[in-house]
Design an enzyme around this catalytic site. Structure first.
Site, short mmCIF file in Angstrom:
data_model
loop_
_atom_site.label_atom_id
_atom_site.label_comp_id
_atom_site.label_asym_id
_atom_site.label_seq_id
_atom_site.Cartn_x
_atom_site.Cartn_y
_atom_site.Cartn_z
N ARG A 185 -2.48 -7.19 -0.67
CA ARG A 185 -2.49 -7.94 -1.93
C ARG A 185 -1.06 -8.36 -2.23
NH1 ARG A 185 -1.80 -6.97 -7.45
NH2 ARG A 185 -3.19 -8.18 -8.82
N LYS B 156 7.32 -4.87 -5.70
CA LYS B 156 7.26 -3.80 -6.70
C LYS B 156 8.56 -2.99 -6.76
CE LYS B 156 2.27 -3.11 -7.08
NZ LYS B 156 1.13 -2.18 -6.86
#
Length: 288
Positions: free
Chosen positions: A265, A231
């Protein structure tokens, strides 16, 4: 770094009558059935490709396969409910048939998509909006009696990064979960997983403040999921490309595990599984 992080936490999930052991941290693999997810290598264009990738994920040690058909990256294009179902349901069915032991999570904020996915063979609902984008979501999860991952986010994926503002991000996310958990408990939802929503309606500083205080969510004694994989909180901080963010992902995953996270995740399953194994050894040695 508390050695008793998991002592009081809920240790099983009931997935359609199948009890899933959550006593040790595990890995959730990201499977994107979208043309525009932020990490291009995670995009699947066909059912066959999704099956091939799922097999690799399971062989690498993933416990969960999280399938999404609506990109939630900042500024993502809106997708209709019908198109989301048409993308998601065939893949859920195919994976359920090809890998009957796989635990499938349907990544959606829409109640109808959630129900269609569960009926097609999914076991868990992963909702980035915690019911805020579909007022029927909570009652649908209660009716289906499936585990529910609820994430913290303000606004919608299209607008969530437009100047997000908090007085104290950790306290506000904590209060958000407290109210949501109370509502879900009243509806009879028994299996709830918390996701603080790193990268969703949060600045770079908000993300790191939230990670710094992650252990406060152990108060709820519920499984805690984190999603840092490749991210912008990594790429912006290091001024690197998404393709180069695996090492940073592992650093943040390690930090989160030491603070109490028990589901990672990720896009890169093998590396996350190794991270879990090493942290388990460290925590185990501290307990003696």
């Amino acid at each position: 770094m508390a050695k008793d992080t998991f002592l009081n936490r809920k240790h099983t999930l009931n997935c359609k009558g199948k009890l899933i052991d959550m006593s040790k941290p595990s890995v959730m693999a990201i499977l994107n059935i979208t043309p525009d997810s932020f990490y291009s290598k995670s995009r699947m264009a066909s059912v066959e490709e999704a099956l091939e990738r799922t097999e690799k994920f399971l062989q690498a040690g993933a416990k969960f396969i999280d399938i999404g058909a609506y990109s939630s990256r900042p500024g993502a294009t809106d997708v209709s409910e019908t198109e989301e179902i048409e993308r998601l349901v065939p893949v859920v069915k195919a994976i359920n048939q090809a890998f009957p032991d796989a635990i499938i999570s349907a990544d959606t904020f829409r109640a109808k998509v959630a129900e269609e996915s569960i009926n097609a063979g999914a076991h868990i609902i992963n909702d980035i909006a915690a019911g805020n984008l579909d007022e029927k979501m909570f009652e649908t999860v209660a009716k289906l009696q499936v585990p529910y991952i609820m994430m913290h986010m303000k606004g919608t994926p299209q607008h969530m990064q437009n100047n997000p503002n908090y007085q104290n991000v950790s306290k506000e996310v904590f209060s958000y979960f407290s109210e949501k958990i109370k509502t879900l408990n009243q509806l009879g939802v028994k299996d709830v997983i918390l996701d603080p929503g790193f990268g969703f309606a949060k600045t770079l500083d908000h993300n790191y403040e939230l990670l710094r205080n992650l252990q406060i969510f152990n108060f709820f004694e519920l499984p805690l999921l984190v999603g840092f994989s490749r991210k912008s909180m990594i790429t912006k901080a290091l001024n690197i490309k998404t393709e180069d963010a695996l090492n940073g992902t592992t650093v943040l995953n390690t930090t989160a595990l030491l603070k109490g996270a028990n589901i990672l995740r990720v896009h890169d399953v093998k590396e996350a599984v190794e991270c879990v194994e090493l942290v388990n050894r460290l925590i185990g040695s501290l307990a003696h």
